[in-house]
Structure formats: C-alpha cells, structure tokens
Motif scaffolding. Structure first.
Motif, mmCIF file in Angstrom:
data_model
loop_
_atom_site.group_PDB
_atom_site.id
_atom_site.type_symbol
_atom_site.label_atom_id
_atom_site.label_comp_id
_atom_site.label_asym_id
_atom_site.label_seq_id
_atom_site.Cartn_x
_atom_site.Cartn_y
_atom_site.Cartn_z
ATOM 1 N N GLY A 112 -4.302 10.498 -10.791
ATOM 2 C CA GLY A 112 -3.523 9.755 -11.771
ATOM 3 C C GLY A 112 -2.476 8.911 -11.105
ATOM 4 N N ASN A 147 -7.711 1.234 -3.314
ATOM 5 C CA ASN A 147 -7.386 2.225 -4.347
ATOM 6 C C ASN A 147 -8.651 2.781 -4.996
ATOM 7 N N ARG A 172 -4.833 23.110 -8.010
ATOM 8 C CA ARG A 172 -4.614 22.438 -6.715
ATOM 9 C C ARG A 172 -4.898 23.348 -5.521
ATOM 10 N N LYS A 199 -6.837 -4.787 -1.783
ATOM 11 C CA LYS A 199 -5.931 -3.823 -2.435
ATOM 12 C C LYS A 199 -6.684 -2.995 -3.474
ATOM 13 N N LEU A 246 -11.867 11.050 -4.292
ATOM 14 C CA LEU A 246 -11.350 12.211 -5.030
ATOM 15 C C LEU A 246 -12.325 12.677 -6.107
ATOM 16 N N CYS A 296 -1.045 3.751 -10.404
ATOM 17 C CA CYS A 296 -1.918 2.763 -9.748
ATOM 18 C C CYS A 296 -3.410 3.047 -9.839
ATOM 19 N N PHE A 348 -7.117 13.011 1.614
ATOM 20 C CA PHE A 348 -7.658 12.704 0.283
ATOM 21 C C PHE A 348 -8.930 13.490 -0.006
ATOM 22 N N LEU A 349 -8.925 14.747 0.421
ATOM 23 C CA LEU A 349 -10.078 15.617 0.159
ATOM 24 C C LEU A 349 -9.678 16.854 -0.635
ATOM 25 N N ALA A 350 -8.467 16.851 -1.182
ATOM 26 C CA ALA A 350 -8.030 18.038 -1.931
ATOM 27 C C ALA A 350 -8.399 17.895 -3.409
ATOM 28 N N PHE A 358 0.810 -1.223 0.000
ATOM 29 C CA PHE A 358 0.000 0.000 0.000
ATOM 30 C C PHE A 358 0.841 1.269 0.000
ATOM 31 N N LEU A 359 2.146 1.144 -0.265
ATOM 32 C CA LEU A 359 3.001 2.343 -0.189
ATOM 33 C C LEU A 359 2.619 3.363 -1.258
ATOM 34 N N ARG A 360 2.908 4.616 -0.947
ATOM 35 C CA ARG A 360 2.708 5.705 -1.911
ATOM 36 C C ARG A 360 4.050 6.102 -2.502
ATOM 37 N N GLU A 361 4.061 6.470 -3.775
ATOM 38 C CA GLU A 361 5.295 6.983 -4.362
ATOM 39 C C GLU A 361 5.675 8.283 -3.664
ATOM 40 N N PHE A 366 2.513 13.367 -11.746
ATOM 41 C CA PHE A 366 1.117 13.140 -11.342
ATOM 42 C C PHE A 366 0.810 13.649 -9.938
ATOM 43 N N LYS A 367 1.869 13.902 -9.166
ATOM 44 C CA LYS A 367 1.704 14.514 -7.846
ATOM 45 C C LYS A 367 3.076 15.003 -7.419
HETATM 46 O O1 LIG Z 1 -6.223 14.933 -1.719
HETATM 47 C C1 LIG Z 1 -5.721 14.436 -2.744
HETATM 48 C C2 LIG Z 1 -4.875 13.307 -2.710
HETATM 49 C C3 LIG Z 1 -4.391 12.803 -3.907
HETATM 50 N N1 LIG Z 1 -4.723 13.381 -5.092
HETATM 51 C C4 LIG Z 1 -4.228 12.794 -6.364
HETATM 52 O O2 LIG Z 1 -4.483 11.397 -6.371
HETATM 53 C C5 LIG Z 1 -3.510 10.705 -7.126
HETATM 54 C C6 LIG Z 1 -2.931 9.552 -6.326
HETATM 55 O O3 LIG Z 1 -2.161 10.045 -5.242
HETATM 56 P P1 LIG Z 1 -1.450 9.027 -4.214
HETATM 57 O O4 LIG Z 1 -2.454 8.099 -3.708
HETATM 58 O O5 LIG Z 1 -0.676 9.818 -3.244
HETATM 59 O O6 LIG Z 1 -0.453 8.301 -5.238
HETATM 60 P P2 LIG Z 1 0.210 6.879 -5.383
HETATM 61 O O7 LIG Z 1 1.639 7.002 -5.002
HETATM 62 O O8 LIG Z 1 -0.147 6.421 -6.755
HETATM 63 O O9 LIG Z 1 -0.457 5.915 -4.288
HETATM 64 C C7 LIG Z 1 -1.683 5.204 -4.492
HETATM 65 O O10 LIG Z 1 -1.477 4.042 -5.268
HETATM 66 C C8 LIG Z 1 -0.529 3.122 -4.685
HETATM 67 C C9 LIG Z 1 -0.345 1.995 -5.696
HETATM 68 O O11 LIG Z 1 -1.347 1.014 -5.606
HETATM 69 C C10 LIG Z 1 -1.056 2.634 -3.357
HETATM 70 O O12 LIG Z 1 -0.142 1.707 -2.789
HETATM 71 C C11 LIG Z 1 -1.253 3.837 -2.427
HETATM 72 O O13 LIG Z 1 -1.793 3.392 -1.185
HETATM 73 C C12 LIG Z 1 -2.210 4.811 -3.110
HETATM 74 O O14 LIG Z 1 -2.363 5.984 -2.291
HETATM 75 C C13 LIG Z 1 -2.467 11.757 -7.527
HETATM 76 O O15 LIG Z 1 -2.734 12.166 -8.856
HETATM 77 C C14 LIG Z 1 -2.729 12.890 -6.538
HETATM 78 O O16 LIG Z 1 -2.353 14.160 -6.999
HETATM 79 C C15 LIG Z 1 -5.546 14.488 -5.136
HETATM 80 O O17 LIG Z 1 -5.869 15.009 -6.209
HETATM 81 N N2 LIG Z 1 -6.031 14.991 -3.948
#
Ligand SMILES: O=c1ccn([C@@H]2O[C@H](COP(=O)(O)OP(=O)(O)O[C@H]3O[C@H](CO)[C@@H](O)[C@H](O)[C@H]3O)[C@@H](O)[C@H]2O)c(=O)[nH]1
Ligand SMILES: NC(=O)c1ccc[n+]([C@@H]2O[C@H](COP(=O)([O-])OP(=O)(O)OC[C@H]3O[C@@H](n4cnc5c(N)ncnc54)[C@H](O)[C@@H]3O)[C@@H](O)[C@H]2O)c1
Length: 423
Positions: A248, A199, A400, A195, A206, A251, A240-242, A143-146, A311-312
């Motif tokens: 994108g 996601n 954003r 999993k 979002l 994942c 996750f409310l922004a 479940f890690l985030r990049e 993407f972020k």
């Molecule tokens: O409040 C928010 C939070 C996120 N995002 C967007 O949502 C997307 C996903 O963000 P994030 O979840 O941080 O990215 P990932 O690193 O892809 O992580 C997701 O995907 C991974 C791969 O499966 C999982 O392991 C993580 O738990 C899950 O958060 C990006 O485009 C962010 O900009 C928003 O627009 N608003």
C-alpha cells in the motif's frame, strides 16, 4: 550555487527543498497550505522523517531555505522543481490537475529559458507537454521511500534526468553534483516511464511473494526459508521479498493503476501487472479468512485487536494502508476492532470503525485474536506475557512474520503466520 524553486512541501517537496539547501543551493519552497508554510517557517515539520527537521532548521538559520504560499517570488528563478500531488483519479489514471494548474501560473511568471523539472510522478508525455508551453522541461523522477526520505535523497541508487534539451538537463544535473550516484541521462519519456516501471515492478515482486506465501501454507513449506534461498540469487536479490497484508502507501497502488491505464490506452495487455494488482486487492480478504480461523468462529461480535495501522513501519501515513483494508473486511464481518499504531494520530481515524488507543496493551484487553498488520519492530518488545494475560484468547495472526514464533509459543500464544503452518 544556484537559486532554485520547489513547489509542494510534502514528503518529496520538503525533502527536496531541505536537501538542496543542505547541498548549498538557495531554495524557495512554495506550498498552497498556509498553516503548513507557517509551521515550516518556524522549523516545525509535521511528517515523521528522520533528519528532516534538522535540515529544515539549518536551512532556515543559514538563510538558504525559505517557505512561502506565493509563487510570485519564483519570478526570477531559472530552475523550478514540481513536487506536487498526482493522486489516483476516479478512472484510475493519474490526476494531474494540480500540476497543470501550477504550470498555468508558471508559464506566465517564469523568465524566458526557465527550466521546469517534474519530480512528481507524472504520466509519460508530461515533459513533452510542458515543452509545448514554451518552458524547458526536464523529467527528474524521485525514488525516495517514506520514513527514509532524507537518507534516500542524499544517497540515491540513481539520479534520472530525462531531457530533450541538453543544457536544461545539465542545469538539473548540477543541482546534484555533490551527490555520489549513477546519473542516467535519457529522453523524457523513458525517464517518466522508468519511475512507473520501478514501482510496478516492486509491486509485482510483492504480489508474487504474497501468492507464494499462500502456496507455502498449502504445501507445508515456510516462505521465509523459500525467500531466503531465492534472495541469495544475485539476479533476484534479498529485498522486497517479505510477505504481508498487501502493498500500500501513497505510491504503489496509484502508480500501478496509472500504468495499467496507460497500457490500456496504448493497446497493451499488461497481464502480469494486472494480476499483481488483483492479487493485492484480494489480500485483505485472505487476512480476514486467517482471522476467522484464528477466532475459531464467526467474526460477528468478536473483539479483534490490531497492531499497526500505517501502511508500513516508520511512517504515520494511512494513505492506501493495507491495515485499513483488512480492518474494513473485519468490520464488514461484524468484528469489534481496537487498534494501536505508534505513529498514527488517533484523530485521523475518528468516525472510523476502529477504536484507536495510544496503549498497545489496551488492544489486547479481552481480545479474541490479535492481528499484526504493520512491521513496527517495537511490537517485538511488548510484554507478550502481559498481552496473553489481558487477551481473552491468546492468538496472534502475524501477517508480517514479525514476531518470534518461539517467544510467542513460550508466552502461551497460538500463532498464525503468513506462508507458514499455524502452530
Ligand atoms: O518486503 C516488503 C517490502 C515492502 N512491503 C510493503 O510494500 C509497500 C510499499 O513499501 P515501500 O516501497 O517501502 O513504501 P513507499 O515509501 O511507498 O516507497 C515506494 O513508493 C515511492 C513513491 O513512488 C518510491 O519513491 C519508492 O522507491 C517505493 O519504494 C508497503 O505497504 C510495505 O509494507 C512488503 O509488504 N514487503
Ligand atoms: N511520498 C513518496 O514517498 C513519494 C516518493 C517519490 C515520488 N512521489 C511522488 O511525488 C509527488 C508528491 O508526493 P508527496 O508524497 O510529496 O505528496 P504530499 O501530498 O505529501 O505533498 C504535496 C504537497 O503539495 C501541496 N500542494 C497541493 N496543491 C498545491 C498547489 N497548487 N501549489 C502548491 N502546493 C500545492 C500540498 O499542500 C502538499 O504539501 C507525487 O507525484 C508522488 O507520486 C512520492
């Protein structure tokens, strides 16, 4: 401590290998990409993940971690974690061909009783299929985030171990025994689905917020105030409310697509998820419409500066980046695009319709509108007076809501936020 094999040295595999070595295991990490393996053997990490280069180097120096392109050294390994890509296939499903090909090799190679662990995000039923190959399968989704890979791996919200074979599940649980986290022991199908479900839920949250932001604009409310209020409800939570240009990354888009395919295959109308995906697909067009309004005329020939392409924030990853989806819409409308991102390698966008620069101020030069697409905090620290002086028209579309509206106003900018009225 046990000897462990990790197959795949990408975001998940390299983090898993380096962190398991850090936790005291002897780890052999296998990747098909020879130049990546060569770099890793020298302690060179290509991805921007805080703490990862240090862990890789410590593992190499201590002898707990090694890299190879060859599966052969896993011959005597009894626990092998698969961290291989499962991208979106043409039909929207998860493409499991790489996982299947590696399993074909491991089936002949591994000793009897070896445990094969899927850390890749794989369709429900994968562990059962691995079991039918005569291997002991455990689903252990990641479940890690990049951008937070090491931190998330070492401090997870939960560790999920789905196994029909209790001893195999115990062997996987033992890998993590030094971590402090709730351990969910469950059946493989539930682990695999958990999993995708996580996601897809995040994606839905979002899309809900992005729809809400539109409504706020029409009704004269401020989405930041609305979500701040919502987030104080413990059942909703503040994360996750922004709102933004859409969700994108490598994942969320592919996993929502795969889950919809799985639902359709099972005869389930997953309307909520379908709507979440559709909302996201339209998000780029919404941003393009805001840019048209900001430019105050047709996009054709308009010079538009893009701040952020990844993407972020916190990553240089361009996979399924909403910023690129917006750029494509703007370019389709005839806009002339210049873009800047602190982490993206400009060469990756060679031949694209975005002229990438390594100087954020060049993005502002002669621009008729600036568009903030990635939530890099350092954009707040730009000299916005200088940006205004360089631009042809001092207009920002802040998808954003990253920049301080009062500061922009003071520097002479007109601002179009998301879910707020233009000012
Ligand atoms: O409040 C928010 C939070 C996120 N995002 C967007 O949502 C997307 C996903 O963000 P994030 O979840 O941080 O990215 P990932 O690193 O892809 O992580 C997701 O995907 C991974 C791969 O499966 C999982 O392991 C993580 O738990 C899950 O958060 C990006 O485009 C962010 O900009 C928003 O627009 N608003
Ligand atoms: N990136 C994330 O944030 C994240 C988080 C949780 C889960 N996941 C899931 O984990 C899996 C891996 O994702 P990733 O982002 O680490 O992918 P990635 O593309 O960063 O890395 C995959 C690695 O596998 C290697 N590889 C490809 N074919 C191979 C083969 N036949 N043998 C050995 N190595 C091979 C590639 O060279 C690459 O280094 C996917 O299923 C993904 O959905 C990703």
């Amino acid at each position: 401590m046990s000897a462990v094999g990790v197959v795949g040295a990408g975001y998940v595999g390299l983090t898993t290998a380096a962190c398991l070595a850090h936790l005291g295991h002897r780890v052999t990490c296998v990747d098909i990409d020879k130049s990546k393996v060569d770099d890793l053997g020298r302690g060179e990490v290509r991805i921007a993940e805080p703490g990862l280069p240090e862990l890789v180097r410590a593992g190499l120096e201590g002898g707990e971690l090694g890299f190879t392109t060859d599966l052969e050294p896993l011959r005597d390994t009894t626990v092998v974690l698969l961290c291989l890509p499962t991208p979106r296939a043409a039909d929207g499903d998860a493409d499991t061909r790489v996982v299947d090909a590696v399993l074909d090799r491991l089936e002949d190679l591994l000793p009897a009783g070896a445990v094969v662990v899927t850390k890749s995000t794989v369709p429900v039923g994968t562990a059962a299929a691995i079991g039918r190959r005569g291997l002991r399968a455990v689903s252990n989704p990641e479940f890690l985030r990049e951008g937070h890979a090491v931190e998330d791996f070492l401090n997870p919200d939960r560790i999920v171990i789905g196994s029909a074979d209790e001893a195999a599940g115990d062997a996987v649980a033992a890998l993590y025994r030094r971590l402090v986290a709730p351990v969910v022991r469950t059946d493989p199908a539930s682990a695999e689905l958990a999993k995708y479900a996580s996601n897809a839920f995040l994606a839905t949250k979002l899309s809900y917020v992005n729809g809400l932001a539109q409504l706020c604009e029409r009704l004269g409310a401020d989405v930041t105030e609305v979500t701040r209020t919502m987030g104080l409800d413990a059942r909703i939570g503040p994360d996750f409310l922004a709102p933004g240009p859409g969700w994108g990354g490598s994942c969320l888009p592919k996993d929502t697509s795969a889950l919809l395919r799985a639902a359709a295959g099972a005869g389930v109308e997953f309307d909520v998820l379908r709507a979440a995906v559709r909302t996201n697909e339209r998000q780029g067009e919404r941003v393009a419409a805001a840019v048209r309004e900001a430019v105050g005329g047709p996009l054709s020939g308009a010079r538009v500066g893009l701040l952020g392409l990844a993407f972020k924030a916190g990553t240089g990853d361009l996979r399924d980046s909403p910023a690129l989806a917006v750029a494509a819409k703007l370019a389709d409308g005839g806009a002339v695009l210049t873009g800047y991102d602190p982490a993206v390698d400009p060469a990756e966008l060679d031949g694209s319709r975005v002229q990438v620069t390594d100087d954020p101020y060049l993005v502002a030069k002669d621009a008729e509108a600036l568009v903030v697409l990635t939530d890099w905090p350092q954009f707040r620290d730009l000299d916005w007076a200088r940006m205004a002086a360089l631009a042809e028209r001092a207009v920002v579309v802040d998808t954003r809501n990253l920049l301080d509206p009062a500061l922009l106003r003071a520097r002479g900018f007109r601002r179009y936020g998301t879910g707020t009225r233009p000012e």
